[in-house]
Design an enzyme around this catalytic site. Structure first.
Site, PDB file in Angstrom:
ATOM      1  N   HIS A   1      52.464  62.969  26.923  1.00 62.70           N
ATOM      2  CA  HIS A   1      53.776  62.339  27.112  1.00 62.70           C
ATOM      3  C   HIS A   1      54.878  63.278  26.634  1.00 62.70           C
ATOM      4  O   HIS A   1      54.805  63.791  25.524  1.00 62.70           O
ATOM      5  CB  HIS A   1      53.812  61.032  26.308  1.00 62.70           C
ATOM      6  CG  HIS A   1      54.885  60.101  26.739  1.00 62.70           C
ATOM      7  ND1 HIS A   1      56.214  60.431  26.691  1.00 62.70           N
ATOM      8  CD2 HIS A   1      54.831  58.839  27.236  1.00 62.70           C
ATOM      9  CE1 HIS A   1      56.932  59.411  27.133  1.00 62.70           C
ATOM     10  NE2 HIS A   1      56.113  58.436  27.480  1.00 62.70           N
TER      11      HIS A   1
ATOM     12  N   ARG B   1      49.108  58.790  35.140  1.00 62.57           N
ATOM     13  CA  ARG B   1      49.631  57.417  35.179  1.00 62.57           C
ATOM     14  C   ARG B   1      51.150  57.430  35.136  1.00 62.57           C
ATOM     15  O   ARG B   1      51.747  58.158  34.329  1.00 62.57           O
ATOM     16  CB  ARG B   1      49.102  56.622  33.979  1.00 62.57           C
ATOM     17  CG  ARG B   1      49.740  55.255  33.847  1.00 62.57           C
ATOM     18  CD  ARG B   1      49.146  54.476  32.711  1.00 62.57           C
ATOM     19  NE  ARG B   1      49.530  54.955  31.398  1.00 62.57           N
ATOM     20  CZ  ARG B   1      50.675  54.655  30.782  1.00 62.57           C
ATOM     21  NH1 ARG B   1      51.579  53.900  31.365  1.00 62.57           N
ATOM     22  NH2 ARG B   1      50.921  55.115  29.570  1.00 62.57           N
TER      23      ARG B   1
ATOM     24  N   LEU C   1      50.421  48.684  31.108  1.00 63.45           N
ATOM     25  CA  LEU C   1      50.495  47.269  30.760  1.00 63.45           C
ATOM     26  C   LEU C   1      50.247  46.433  32.004  1.00 63.45           C
ATOM     27  O   LEU C   1      49.547  45.416  31.979  1.00 63.45           O
ATOM     28  CB  LEU C   1      51.870  46.945  30.159  1.00 63.45           C
ATOM     29  CG  LEU C   1      52.281  47.773  28.928  1.00 63.45           C
ATOM     30  CD1 LEU C   1      53.610  47.271  28.371  1.00 63.45           C
ATOM     31  CD2 LEU C   1      51.217  47.708  27.841  1.00 63.45           C
TER      32      LEU C   1
ATOM     33  N   ARG D   1      55.564  62.204  33.941  1.00 65.02           N
ATOM     34  CA  ARG D   1      55.279  62.741  32.612  1.00 65.02           C
ATOM     35  C   ARG D   1      54.609  64.112  32.633  1.00 65.02           C
ATOM     36  O   ARG D   1      54.911  64.973  31.812  1.00 65.02           O
ATOM     37  CB  ARG D   1      54.370  61.762  31.877  1.00 65.02           C
ATOM     38  CG  ARG D   1      55.076  60.486  31.603  1.00 65.02           C
ATOM     39  CD  ARG D   1      54.182  59.447  31.032  1.00 65.02           C
ATOM     40  NE  ARG D   1      54.996  58.270  30.771  1.00 65.02           N
ATOM     41  CZ  ARG D   1      54.540  57.138  30.293  1.00 65.02           C
ATOM     42  NH1 ARG D   1      53.260  57.008  30.017  1.00 65.02           N
ATOM     43  NH2 ARG D   1      55.346  56.142  30.074  1.00 65.02           N
TER      44      ARG D   1
ATOM     45  N   LEU E   1      45.906  43.916  25.637  1.00 60.29           N
ATOM     46  CA  LEU E   1      46.394  43.137  26.782  1.00 60.29           C
ATOM     47  C   LEU E   1      45.272  42.841  27.769  1.00 60.29           C
ATOM     48  O   LEU E   1      45.180  41.737  28.303  1.00 60.29           O
ATOM     49  CB  LEU E   1      47.543  43.880  27.451  1.00 60.29           C
ATOM     50  CG  LEU E   1      48.833  43.818  26.649  1.00 60.29           C
ATOM     51  CD1 LEU E   1      49.912  44.669  27.297  1.00 60.29           C
ATOM     52  CD2 LEU E   1      49.323  42.384  26.511  1.00 60.29           C
TER      53      LEU E   1
HETATM   54  C1  LIG Z   1      53.004  54.438  21.625  1.00 52.23           C
HETATM   55  C2  LIG Z   1      52.592  53.939  22.978  1.00 52.23           C
HETATM   56  C3  LIG Z   1      53.516  53.304  23.812  1.00 52.23           C
HETATM   57  C4  LIG Z   1      53.140  52.832  25.057  1.00 52.23           C
HETATM   58  N1  LIG Z   1      54.082  52.241  25.856  1.00 52.23           N
HETATM   59  C5  LIG Z   1      53.710  51.771  27.074  1.00 52.23           C
HETATM   60  C6  LIG Z   1      54.659  51.117  27.905  1.00 52.23           C
HETATM   61  O1  LIG Z   1      55.820  50.962  27.557  1.00 52.23           O
HETATM   62  N2  LIG Z   1      54.246  50.669  29.106  1.00 52.23           N
HETATM   63  C7  LIG Z   1      52.953  50.814  29.539  1.00 52.23           C
HETATM   64  O2  LIG Z   1      52.626  50.364  30.638  1.00 52.23           O
HETATM   65  N3  LIG Z   1      52.036  51.408  28.741  1.00 52.23           N
HETATM   66  C8  LIG Z   1      52.376  51.890  27.532  1.00 52.23           C
HETATM   67  N4  LIG Z   1      51.444  52.507  26.750  1.00 52.23           N
HETATM   68  C9  LIG Z   1      50.026  52.474  27.141  1.00 52.23           C
HETATM   69  C10 LIG Z   1      49.466  51.086  26.836  1.00 52.23           C
HETATM   70  O3  LIG Z   1      49.980  50.622  25.621  1.00 52.23           O
HETATM   71  C11 LIG Z   1      47.943  51.067  26.731  1.00 52.23           C
HETATM   72  O4  LIG Z   1      47.372  51.775  27.795  1.00 52.23           O
HETATM   73  C12 LIG Z   1      47.446  49.636  26.792  1.00 52.23           C
HETATM   74  O5  LIG Z   1      48.116  48.839  25.842  1.00 52.23           O
HETATM   75  C13 LIG Z   1      45.943  49.556  26.563  1.00 52.23           C
HETATM   76  O6  LIG Z   1      45.578  48.202  26.526  1.00 52.23           O
HETATM   77  P1  LIG Z   1      44.062  47.788  26.462  1.00 52.23           P
HETATM   78  O7  LIG Z   1      44.021  46.313  26.430  1.00 52.23           O
HETATM   79  O8  LIG Z   1      43.315  48.460  27.554  1.00 52.23           O
HETATM   80  O9  LIG Z   1      43.508  48.406  25.100  1.00 52.23           O
HETATM   81  P2  LIG Z   1      44.043  48.297  23.575  1.00 52.23           P
HETATM   82  O10 LIG Z   1      45.331  47.611  23.450  1.00 52.23           O
HETATM   83  O11 LIG Z   1      43.898  49.668  23.019  1.00 52.23           O
HETATM   84  O12 LIG Z   1      42.988  47.360  22.891  1.00 52.23           O
HETATM   85  C14 LIG Z   1      41.684  47.782  22.606  1.00 52.23           C
HETATM   86  C15 LIG Z   1      40.951  46.647  21.945  1.00 52.23           C
HETATM   87  O13 LIG Z   1      39.577  46.971  21.884  1.00 52.23           O
HETATM   88  C16 LIG Z   1      39.087  46.745  20.575  1.00 52.23           C
HETATM   89  N5  LIG Z   1      37.982  47.675  20.373  1.00 52.23           N
HETATM   90  C17 LIG Z   1      37.913  48.987  20.696  1.00 52.23           C
HETATM   91  N6  LIG Z   1      36.706  49.477  20.395  1.00 52.23           N
HETATM   92  C18 LIG Z   1      35.999  48.472  19.873  1.00 52.23           C
HETATM   93  C19 LIG Z   1      34.685  48.353  19.362  1.00 52.23           C
HETATM   94  N7  LIG Z   1      33.838  49.392  19.352  1.00 52.23           N
HETATM   95  N8  LIG Z   1      34.293  47.158  18.870  1.00 52.23           N
HETATM   96  C20 LIG Z   1      35.133  46.079  18.864  1.00 52.23           C
HETATM   97  N9  LIG Z   1      36.377  46.130  19.359  1.00 52.23           N
HETATM   98  C21 LIG Z   1      36.810  47.317  19.856  1.00 52.23           C
HETATM   99  C22 LIG Z   1      40.265  46.938  19.668  1.00 52.23           C
HETATM  100  O14 LIG Z   1      40.050  46.227  18.469  1.00 52.23           O
HETATM  101  C23 LIG Z   1      41.387  46.341  20.517  1.00 52.23           C
HETATM  102  O15 LIG Z   1      41.395  44.948  20.342  1.00 52.23           O
HETATM  103  C24 LIG Z   1      51.820  53.003  25.502  1.00 52.23           C
HETATM  104  C25 LIG Z   1      50.884  53.641  24.685  1.00 52.23           C
HETATM  105  C26 LIG Z   1      51.277  54.134  23.443  1.00 52.23           C
HETATM  106  C27 LIG Z   1      50.286  54.904  22.638  1.00 52.23           C
END
Ligand SMILES: Cc1cc2nc3c(=O)[nH]c(=O)nc-3n(C[C@H](O)[C@H](O)[C@H](O)COP(=O)(O)OP(=O)(O)OC[C@H]3O[C@@H](n4cnc5c(N)ncnc54)[C@H](O)[C@@H]3O)c2cc1C
Length: 648
Positions: free
Chosen positions: A280, A449, A455, A344, A57
């Site tokens: 969690h 958090r 999100l 949590r 996201l």
């Molecule tokens: C099961 C679960 C349910 C959740 N539910 C909720 C919820 O309901 N509400 C809420 O607010 N939060 C929720 N969370 C937390 C939330 O989903 C995450 O904190 C959030 O989606 C992280 O988003 P992000 O964009 O920071 O990273 P991510 O979505 O983890 O994306 C990381 C990106 O970085 C890329 N990447 C990583 N390292 C490299 C590298 N070395 N080289 C190239 N690309 C790389 C990956 O390919 C990916 O595209 C939940 C988490 C889990 C585990």
């Protein structure tokens, strides 16, 4: 303060400060700051380039917005599609201070709840901005067509998450992350088609390129061909997610890792608050030795599910055979004001204590019940199914038990990491030109958090913050072109090639996963839900010994020039070793309990976390070195009075 045993493991450097932090009335700070940032005129934007690593996201929203604005963007992810980023797993929802429910919500209340929920270890200005832009996020996503749940009148529906007394969580059944990511992904795809974003899937960033003290690019490995590539730009954004998989077992996607941010850390970026881990409370318990992943049951279930254990330990009757007066609804008993919706960290520790006291249920006694019987009799099965159907199906498929007929069994599991690269108010790390967004940075959530806030933060960073703050930086560009034969580029590339060659040459006897699993167990035992000085000191020694063995005895089969998942994992686990050690040092240094960090030595008489604001009201920002150096960023609270959290 008496001397701290952690000092044998680290040095202490000068304090740091967020020099971009605005002042003035808190509700004006972001607007004033935006007004004072430099702009780039549209014709100049196409001369400026940005690398965005990560398509969750945070990364997808940033890349799409920057592309739409007209910058030249290169986007990277290690999955085969940007849409497979871990964000897709998010179930429960996303917070926003819309006050659609007329239940007393406001931007100020979301700000207040988040500062309090984070146990007074987050910055006020950042959190206020997050609460402000939360309302824009919902509008933006609705405009994209994200199918949020609606109530009978057509207004978007809300539910509650832990640590709050209002309903401000927007959701799309149990698939909120997936729906939001599809929204961000389609915006990204539009820019890919328009040619403003160049997408590089299955490319893993393995090194950051620094030239003249500025972040200017990345070295990536094409994960299919093994080709090592150089990519340069005017600025670099890391949106690479969290590092919960250092524990091996977690609710994170299997691929989540720390490599991108750790490589930047090794190049000088400070790593902040690494010890703040969110455990969690609502996960399916571990079922055996061969498990490599844990599954979350969304916190939203605590809106209607009631958590309980038998009053007497060792009671192995079926839950339906245990009468009401022999059950302990312990969260409702101990925390009557918030009940099952305490934050949590509190719910997790409470579950642990029940199980430690021998009152846990299920195999090994490591579980508590999450019971929907009351909700089903109050609302009817159809309504419960409409709200949570896909979560119930998932539970049934994994456990073979029917949660409509018997309570779910749940136990805490590693879920989210509040720590990450240190950033200022502009989301820029201490390395000029390196910006960090989403779970990869440390900001906003303090020591804990609140549910549905990740999100919100990821999309706030990508859609609404970076487009301004990055422009302010880029306004001074374009910077001098960096050629592939620049000595810094050559050195970064060489370092990647040498490391790969080293992994392949060890040819030892143990698998990468066996090391990862052992490291994860050490982290869980000593740096998990409860930490002690003795345990953390022991863990540092154990990690160091295991790391030495890893570098002499790991077996990485195959070659670089083809798809090689063992090689990929070896690099990630090697970085987890270094991170794990720093997490323990950070936890050892922080001789207080706050949020997800519970030091057994620091608790009240009734077992609640005891914070120490006199000595630890600061962000720990760690500088890499043979011996890490701690820099403290003092935290001031002007608007929310620092007091003990109480949810009773
Ligand atoms: C099961 C679960 C349910 C959740 N539910 C909720 C919820 O309901 N509400 C809420 O607010 N939060 C929720 N969370 C937390 C939330 O989903 C995450 O904190 C959030 O989606 C992280 O988003 P992000 O964009 O920071 O990273 P991510 O979505 O983890 O994306 C990381 C990106 O970085 C890329 N990447 C990583 N390292 C490299 C590298 N070395 N080289 C190239 N690309 C790389 C990956 O390919 C990916 O595209 C939940 C988490 C889990 C585990």
């Amino acid at each position: 303060m008496t001397s701290n045993v952690s000092e044998q493991f680290h040095a202490t450097g000068a304090d740091i400060h967020d020099t971009r932090a605005p002042s003035g009335p808190i509700e004006r700070r972001w607007d004033d700051h935006k007004f004072n940032t430099l702009l780039v005129n549209p014709a100049n934007r196409r001369k400026l380039s940005v690398i965005v690593v990560g398509t969750g996201l945070a990364g997808a929203s940033a890349a799409a917005t920057l592309g739409e604005a007209g910058y030249k963007v290169k986007s990277f992810c290690y999955q085969d599609s940007p849409r497979r980023a871990h964000s897709i797993a998010a179930q429960g929802g996303i917070n926003a201070a819309k006050n659609y429910r007329n239940d007393g919500d406001s931007i100020y209340r979301l700000f207040y709840d988040t500062v309090k929920g984070g146990d007074f270890r987050a910055r006020e200005s950042n959190v206020y901005r997050l609460a402000q832009v939360s309302v824009n996020i919902i509008d933006q996503c609705v405009a994209q067509g994200v199918p949020f749940a609606r109530e009978y009148g057509g207004l978007l529906d809300n539910r509650s998450f832990g640590g709050v007394q209002v309903s401000r969580t927007f959701y799309a059944r149990g698939q909120t992350g997936q729906q939001l990511l599809i929204g961000a992904y389609q915006a990204l795809e539009r820019q890919i088609a328009a040619g403003t974003v160049e997408m590089n899937t299955r490319h893993e960033m393995l090194e950051l390129i620094m030239v003249d003290d500025k972040a200017r690019g990345v070295i990536v490995r094409d994960m299919v061909s093994g080709e090592i590539q150089t990519h340069t730009a005017d600025a670099v954004v890391l949106a690479t997610g969290g590092y919960g998989n250092v524990f091996f077992l977690s609710t994170n996607a299997m691929g989540c890792n720390v490599t991108a941010t750790w490589r930047a850390h090794r190049k000088g970026a400070y790593f902040a608050n690494p010890c703040y881990t969110q455990i969690h409370p609502t996960c399916i318990p571990v079922s055996g030795d061969y498990q490599s992943k844990l599954t979350l049951m969304s916190e939203s279930l605590r809106n209607d599910g009631r958590i309980w254990v038998p009053k007497v330990g060792g009671d192995d009757r079926l839950p339906s055979d245990i009468p009401e007066d022999e059950r302990d609804y312990y969260l409702e008993r101990i925390y009557p004001a918030f009940g099952n919706l305490v934050p949590r960290d509190i719910a997790s520790r409470a579950a642990k204590y029940q199980c430690d006291d021998g009152r846990g249920v299920g195999p090994g006694g490591l579980g508590v019940y999450l019971d929907f019987a009351d909700a089903i009799s109050r609302l009817g099965r159809a309504e419960v199914e409409a709200k949570y159907g896909n979560l119930f199906d998932m539970y049934a498929q994994i456990t073979g038990e029917n949660p409509y007929e018997q309570p779910m069994r749940i136990y805490p599991a590693v879920h989210y990491t509040m720590g990450g690269l240190w950033v200022d108010y502009d989301l820029q790390s201490n390395l000029t030109g390196l910006f960090v967004a989403g779970e990869a940075n440390f900001s906003e959530h303090g020591a804990n958090r609140l549910g549905a806030s990740a999100l919100m933060q990821g999309l706030a960073d990508g859609y609404f913050v970076l487009p301004y703050t990055l422009a302010n930086y880029l306004a001074d560009g374009p910077y001098e072109k960096v050629d592939d034969d620049h000595p810094e580029v050559v050195a970064a590339r060489q370092a990647v090639e040498d490391r790969i060659a080293k992994f392949l040459a060890i040819n030892g006897n143990r698998t990468v996963d066996s090391f990862h699993k052992e490291l994860g167990q050490i982290m869980w035992d000593y740096c998990g839900m409860e930490r002690t000085e003795e345990g953390l000191t022991k863990a540092i020694g154990l990690i160091r010994d295991l790391k030495d063995e890893f570098w002499s005895n790991v077996k990485v089969a195959g070659v670089n020039e083809e798809l090689n998942q063992t090689l990929e994992r070896a690099g990630r686990v090697a970085d987890f070793f270094e991170l794990g050690e720093l997490m323990c040092i950070d936890a050892l240094n922080r001789r207080e309990s706050c949020g997800g960090h519970f030091r057994a030595e620091s608790q009240t008489e009734d077992g609640e976390a005891l914070r120490n604001d006199d000595d630890f009201a600061y962000v720990s920002a760690w500088e890499f070195g043979d011996e890490p150096t701690l820099h403290k960023e003092p935290l001031d609270y002007e608007y929310v009075e620092m007091k003990s959290r109480s949810y009773k």
